[in-house]
Design a protein around this motif. Structure first.
Motif, PDB file in Angstrom:
ATOM      1  N   TYR A 702      36.390  34.618  25.179  1.00  0.00           N
ATOM      2  CA  TYR A 702      35.090  34.861  24.550  1.00  0.00           C
ATOM      3  C   TYR A 702      34.000  34.604  25.579  1.00  0.00           C
ATOM      4  N   SER A 703      33.526  35.672  26.185  1.00  0.00           N
ATOM      5  CA  SER A 703      32.501  35.547  27.226  1.00  0.00           C
ATOM      6  C   SER A 703      31.751  36.863  27.274  1.00  0.00           C
ATOM      7  N   GLU A 704      30.496  36.810  27.718  1.00  0.00           N
ATOM      8  CA  GLU A 704      29.716  38.054  27.812  1.00  0.00           C
ATOM      9  C   GLU A 704      30.393  39.046  28.744  1.00  0.00           C
ATOM     10  N   LEU A 705      31.062  38.536  29.782  1.00  0.00           N
ATOM     11  CA  LEU A 705      31.785  39.391  30.735  1.00  0.00           C
ATOM     12  C   LEU A 705      33.290  39.255  30.491  1.00  0.00           C
ATOM     13  N   ASP A 706      33.695  39.350  29.214  1.00  0.00           N
ATOM     14  CA  ASP A 706      35.091  39.128  28.834  1.00  0.00           C
ATOM     15  C   ASP A 706      36.077  40.044  29.576  1.00  0.00           C
ATOM     16  N   LEU A 707      35.753  41.337  29.673  1.00  0.00           N
ATOM     17  CA  LEU A 707      36.675  42.282  30.302  1.00  0.00           C
ATOM     18  C   LEU A 707      36.769  42.055  31.810  1.00  0.00           C
ATOM     19  N   VAL A 708      35.649  41.720  32.440  1.00  0.00           N
ATOM     20  CA  VAL A 708      35.660  41.429  33.886  1.00  0.00           C
ATOM     21  C   VAL A 708      36.566  40.229  34.157  1.00  0.00           C
ATOM     22  N   LEU A 709      36.475  39.200  33.320  1.00  0.00           N
ATOM     23  CA  LEU A 709      37.301  38.003  33.489  1.00  0.00           C
ATOM     24  C   LEU A 709      38.780  38.337  33.297  1.00  0.00           C
ATOM     25  N   ALA A 710      39.107  39.056  32.235  1.00  0.00           N
ATOM     26  CA  ALA A 710      40.508  39.414  31.966  1.00  0.00           C
ATOM     27  C   ALA A 710      41.085  40.264  33.090  1.00  0.00           C
ATOM     28  N   GLN A 711      40.298  41.232  33.564  1.00  0.00           N
ATOM     29  CA  GLN A 711      40.773  42.125  34.624  1.00  0.00           C
ATOM     30  C   GLN A 711      40.968  41.364  35.935  1.00  0.00           C
ATOM     31  N   ALA A 712      40.054  40.425  36.216  1.00  0.00           N
ATOM     32  CA  ALA A 712      40.170  39.618  37.441  1.00  0.00           C
ATOM     33  C   ALA A 712      41.434  38.768  37.401  1.00  0.00           C
ATOM     34  N   ILE A 713      41.734  38.192  36.221  1.00  0.00           N
ATOM     35  CA  ILE A 713      42.964  37.398  36.075  1.00  0.00           C
ATOM     36  C   ILE A 713      44.176  38.279  36.303  1.00  0.00           C
ATOM     37  N   ASP A 714      44.179  39.465  35.665  1.00  0.00           N
ATOM     38  CA  ASP A 714      45.334  40.365  35.764  1.00  0.00           C
ATOM     39  C   ASP A 714      45.517  40.922  37.174  1.00  0.00           C
ATOM     40  N   ASP A 715      44.416  41.116  37.895  1.00  0.00           N
ATOM     41  CA  ASP A 715      44.485  41.628  39.275  1.00  0.00           C
ATOM     42  C   ASP A 715      44.862  40.539  40.274  1.00  0.00           C
ATOM     43  N   GLY A 716      44.941  39.279  39.816  1.00  0.00           N
ATOM     44  CA  GLY A 716      45.307  38.183  40.715  1.00  0.00           C
ATOM     45  C   GLY A 716      44.165  37.683  41.575  1.00  0.00           C
ATOM     46  N   ALA A 717      42.917  37.956  41.151  1.00  0.00           N
ATOM     47  CA  ALA A 717      41.762  37.542  41.964  1.00  0.00           C
ATOM     48  C   ALA A 717      41.692  36.027  42.127  1.00  0.00           C
ATOM     49  N   PHE A 718      42.197  35.272  41.124  1.00  0.00           N
ATOM     50  CA  PHE A 718      42.093  33.811  41.169  1.00  0.00           C
ATOM     51  C   PHE A 718      43.349  33.129  41.707  1.00  0.00           C
ATOM     52  N   ASP A 719      44.360  33.934  42.066  1.00  0.00           N
ATOM     53  CA  ASP A 719      45.611  33.353  42.559  1.00  0.00           C
ATOM     54  C   ASP A 719      45.376  32.584  43.853  1.00  0.00           C
ATOM     55  N   GLY A 720      45.964  31.416  43.949  1.00  0.00           N
ATOM     56  CA  GLY A 720      45.878  30.633  45.186  1.00  0.00           C
ATOM     57  C   GLY A 720      44.646  29.764  45.299  1.00  0.00           C
ATOM     58  N   LEU A 721      43.733  29.818  44.319  1.00  0.00           N
ATOM     59  CA  LEU A 721      42.540  28.980  44.387  1.00  0.00           C
ATOM     60  C   LEU A 721      42.860  27.576  43.855  1.00  0.00           C
ATOM     61  N   ASN A 722      42.210  26.571  44.430  1.00  0.00           N
ATOM     62  CA  ASN A 722      42.328  25.237  43.849  1.00  0.00           C
ATOM     63  C   ASN A 722      41.284  25.060  42.748  1.00  0.00           C
ATOM     64  N   ALA A 723      41.266  23.898  42.107  1.00  0.00           N
ATOM     65  CA  ALA A 723      40.393  23.691  40.937  1.00  0.00           C
ATOM     66  C   ALA A 723      38.913  23.864  41.277  1.00  0.00           C
ATOM     67  N   CYS A 724      38.475  23.302  42.417  1.00  0.00           N
ATOM     68  CA  CYS A 724      37.055  23.395  42.789  1.00  0.00           C
ATOM     69  C   CYS A 724      36.669  24.836  43.109  1.00  0.00           C
ATOM     70  N   GLU A 725      37.557  25.544  43.794  1.00  0.00           N
ATOM     71  CA  GLU A 725      37.282  26.941  44.159  1.00  0.00           C
ATOM     72  C   GLU A 725      37.227  27.815  42.905  1.00  0.00           C
ATOM     73  N   LEU A 726      38.174  27.595  41.982  1.00  0.00           N
ATOM     74  CA  LEU A 726      38.194  28.388  40.741  1.00  0.00           C
ATOM     75  C   LEU A 726      36.905  28.182  39.951  1.00  0.00           C
TER      76      LEU A 726
END
Length: 866
Positions: A702-726
């Motif tokens: 539930y976010s104003e940019l809900d689809l951007v967030l979901a697509q970024a997760i599915d594309d692996g944009a956040f893979d390999g980030l630590n907690a502070c970076e995420l």
């Protein structure tokens, strides 16, 4: 004045004492009716109240007990919440649940404390984005978004629910958060009654009719009577050396009450001040040639002379002298509020006694103790804030942290702080009535330019003037300012003020949640029930009438050009197509961009062939042989003109009716394109959609940019980030700079080749591709990402203090905390979405939980609930 829509076929008990002679049977019926009424839950509730209920409150309670939905529209401070309190009382007597929803957390917290005082901690719960207390209680206070999410999740908590109070329901006009109210009203189970509390809006009858169309019988109860009469004044001042003058905006009648006619004394006084200002200008510049324009030339142009604008401290001092405090002084600028406090202190004003100073110190120490570290308090300039409170002054705006705002609200409620300088955000619901309300200007900056206040905004601001049971009169004071005209203030202070318009629009998250629990056609029908579509349909009736008139005219022309040689209607359509090709198509091709000259030439050749073919059909049409062809063409040209008009009106009609459902169609097309929906074909031949694993993930974001967030997760944009970076990268999805910043941080943690910068670039790519898809499907593009807070969030996640992260930035403590809470909410959504993250459940979800813990600490974690 009150108004309601319930029919009452019996005798009104209030009429019994009138002089009309009743028959014995009528007297007995009236007696039985009165006796029955005394036994109702509403009567029992009324007897338990410490004051006598107003007529409109009793009407609302009776309707609610009878099983109706109820919409109460009344001015601020009129006592709308009595209907809400009765709904909770009724739920308790019937052993069912009641939910009390509010638009903002501050209101939820305030209502939670009120209900705990009345029913006890075991009976009352609280659910906001960052707080969960006793969530299975019989009475639960929550933000409207929480209820919306519960409805989509089919929460078992809803099973015993029978009453939902929607406080500040007119908030559904809000562009960003308003649609949530409509989702709740549409999706609540049918056995739940809603109690809507609204400001007095001019189209409240329409809103009530819409609720009835969606939820069944609805009683509208209106009161335009303020509990404390409001008088309007204007404060002027000749110059800094003379006392300010408070002058009535309206003329008074023989009884000393204000009328609706402008006060001639005010107009005359403003004229005098204008002339004084002109004379001062003449004294300062006896020779107009002293004024130099550009390039050193003498400037002979006339300059508009402005009256003196009263100083803020002088306004406060005068109101204090007139015994019109406590007051709220609305200034449409956060900096202006802070500066006003400083100006009053620098002027040496003191509004408190030594006893009040001691009480203020005790309350402030009690509220601050154990909540914030000394370092945080220093960063927030606590000592200056406390000193101002002790003198009787306080600011109140969104740039302040919640704790400081709560301190101000508590001290003002207890009559210890005498003047609060506030932005318009204070006008929303917070219980802070005052004796007077001051409005500094009748215009405000809306982010793009200066715009005048609307009657609705003015009424919301001034509605706080006059404390029920304390003041006999409330005072609204407009301070004389640049461009002030009394007629403008008079126009703004009318009674029924502004219309309520829907801001509802389908979102990607809404679409997948609808399709998760219903088929495609049912989802479209559901959206057709929105207030947005209802409004569009209501405005379409005029177009229907227009189309009916045009169709009748067309029938008449068709009879007039009826031809024995052939179908003259088909002949006219052929000629219309030919005209369109010769004029419009050729014009379009001239402006079209082609990759090569050969493509361009080919397009024109194809057009010429189509035109040639139609010309041959026109020439060989049998109607050409009719001896009356010219006469028929005369009627035919009129028919063609009306047919084009009908097509234009039909297009406008189609764009209004079903417009929300069509937007839903476009959203589904985008989601299908990206793999969140899988098209399926049912046996009956109707198309439907099924949620994919991606779709299930999007359903929980539930976010104003809900689809951007979901697509970024599915594309692996956040893979390999630590907690502070995420945390630092996800912040770009929630942050919006107040003054439209550049969207870039002062630095990317780890440098431009580091994980944060690389992920940010990937996120921008995801956003760009979704924006293009939205444009292709005629949808509004998602708002831009803003990385302006990325480095600040990273430092906070690293454990740095508030003073360290805010050093060298123009971000206020309140803005940082608000964005921190939003970010924590999104990180928590990712953390609990583990079952839908597929192979990332073991990697991304735990990192998101760590990031949540690192962000949601200290001042960000403060909820304001004991």
């Amino acid at each position: 004045m009150t108004h309601h829509r319930r029919r009452n076929n019996g005798i009104d008990p209030s009429k019994i004492n009138e002089t009309v002679e009743l028959s014995p049977a009528q007297r007995y019926a009236a007696f039985k009716q009165t006796q029955a009424k005394q036994r109702t839950v509403a009567a029992e509730f009324a007897r338990s109240m410490p004051f006598e209920l107003d007529e409109f409150q009793m009407q609302a309670n009776d309707a609610l007990e009878a099983g109706d939905n109820v919409l109460v529209a009344a001015p601020t401070g009129a006592g709308k919440t009595v209907a809400a309190d009765f709904a909770i009382y009724l739920a308790q007597t019937r052993n069912v649940k009641a939910f009390y929803t509010t638009p903002i957390k501050a209101l939820s917290n305030q209502k939670y404390h009120d209900l705990v005082d009345q029913y006890g901690t075991d009976k009352v719960g609280l659910l906001t984005g960052d707080t969960s207390i006793n969530s299975e209680a019989d009475i639960v206070v929550m933000t409207t978004e929480v209820l919306r999410n519960m409805l989509y999740e089919h929460s078992v908590t809803l099973e015993a629910l029978r009453y939902v109070i929607l406080d500040e329901v007119h908030y559904l006009a809000d562009r960003f958060r308003g649609p949530v109210w409509e989702e709740v009203i549409i999706h609540l189970p049918k056995n739940v009654n809603i109690i809507g509390l609204s400001a007095t809006v001019s189209n409240v009858e329409d809103f009530s009719e819409w609720i009835e169309s969606v939820r069944g019988k609805t009683t509208l109860v209106m009161s335009e009577q303020r509990p404390v009469p409001l008088e309007q004044h204007v404060l002027v001042q000749a110059d800094d050396h003379t006392e300010p003058e408070l002058i009535d905006l309206y003329r008074r009648d023989a009884n000393g009450e204000q009328t609706v006619k402008l006060n001639a004394q005010l107009i005359n006084r403003l004229d005098q001040l204008d002339r004084q200002a002109e004379r001062r200008k003449g004294e300062r510049r006896p020779d107009k040639r002293r004024a130099k324009g550009k390039g050193g030339r003498w400037d002979d142009r006339p300059h508009k002379v402005e009256r003196h604008t009263p100083r803020r401290w002088a306004v406060v001092d005068e109101l204090n002298f007139l015994d019109m405090l406590p007051g709220i002084y609305f200034i449409f600028s956060r900096n202006g509020c802070d500066q006003a406090v400083d100006q009053c202190i620098n002027a040496g004003l003191e509004l408190t006694t030594s006893d009040e100073v001691q009480q203020i110190r005790r309350i402030v120490d009690e509220m601050v103790e154990g909540q914030l570290s000394q370092e945080d308090l220093k960063a927030l300039h606590f000592s200056q804030f406390r000193f101002a409170l002790e003198e009787g002054f306080a600011p109140h705006h969104a740039g302040m942290v919640a704790l400081f705002r709560q301190i101000v609200e508590r001290l003002f409620e207890e009559g210890l702080v005498k003047m609060v300088f506030a932005t318009e955000t204070l006008a929303l619901g917070i219980n802070m009535p005052a004796r007077c309300v001051v409005v500094e200007k009748l215009e405000k900056f809306d982010g793009t330019g200066h715009v005048g206040l609307t009657p609705g905004e003015f009424t919301q601001l001034t509605g706080r003037a006059g404390r029920r049971g304390i003041d006999t009169i409330g005072h609204a004071v407009v301070v004389d300012h640049h461009g002030f005209v009394p007629a403008t203030a008079a126009a703004l202070s009318s009674k029924r003020v502004y219309p309520l318009h829907s801001s509802f629009r389908p979102t990607f998250n809404m679409a997948v949640n609808l399709l998760n629990s219903s088929d495609y056609e049912t989802a479209r029908v559901t959206l057709d029930h929105s207030f947005a579509q209802w409004e569009a349909n209501e405005s379409a009736w005029q177009l229907e009438a227009q189309m009916e008139t045009l169709c009748k005219a067309l029938e008449g022309y068709e009879q007039a050009f009826q031809c024995e040689f052939g179908d003259f209607k088909k002949f006219m359509r052929l000629r219309m197509r030919l005209s369109d090709l010769e004029k419009n198509e050729r014009r379009k091709l001239k402006h079209e961009v082609f990759r090569t000259q050969k493509e361009r030439s080919q397009a024109f050749m194809d057009l010429d062939k189509r035109i040639k073919k139609l010309r041959e059909e026109d020439r060989d049409h049998p109607c050409r042989k009719c001896p009356d062809v010219q006469k028929h063409l005369k009627w035919g040209h009129r028919w063609a003109r009306e047919m084009r008009e009908l097509e234009r009106v039909q297009h406008r009609y189609d764009s209004r009716t079903g417009s929300v459902a069509r937007q839903f169609d476009h959203i589904c097309a985008v989601l299908s394109n990206l793999g969140y929906l899988q098209p399926v074909r049912e046996s009956a031949g109707h198309g439907d959609y099924q949620l994919t694993e991606r779709g299930q993930l999007l359903r929980h974001l539930y976010s104003e940019l809900d689809l951007v967030l979901a697509q970024a997760i599915d594309d692996g944009a956040f893979d390999g980030l630590n907690a502070c970076e995420l945390a630092s990268v996800v912040a770009s999805l929630v942050f919006e700079a107040r003054r439209g910043g550049g969207g870039e941080p002062r630095r990317y943690p780890g440098g431009i080749q580091g994980n944060v910068a690389v992920c940010a670039a990937q996120l921008k790519g995801v956003h760009a591709s979704i924006a293009m898809l939205c444009e292709d499907h005629m949808l509004e593009e998602p708002r831009q990402l803003d990385f302006g807070i990325t480095d600040i969030v990273y430092d906070w996640a690293q454990g740095e203090s508030l003073s360290q992260v805010l050093y060298g930035t123009d971000l206020t403590g309140g803005d940082f905390v608000r964005n921190g809470k939003r970010l924590a909410d999104v990180l928590q959504q990712i953390a609990v979405a583990g079952p839908y993250l597929a192979n990332r459940a073991e990697t991304l979800a735990p990192v998101a939980k760590q990031a949540y813990d690192r962000i949601n600490r200290g001042i960000v974690a403060y909820s304001g609930v004991d």
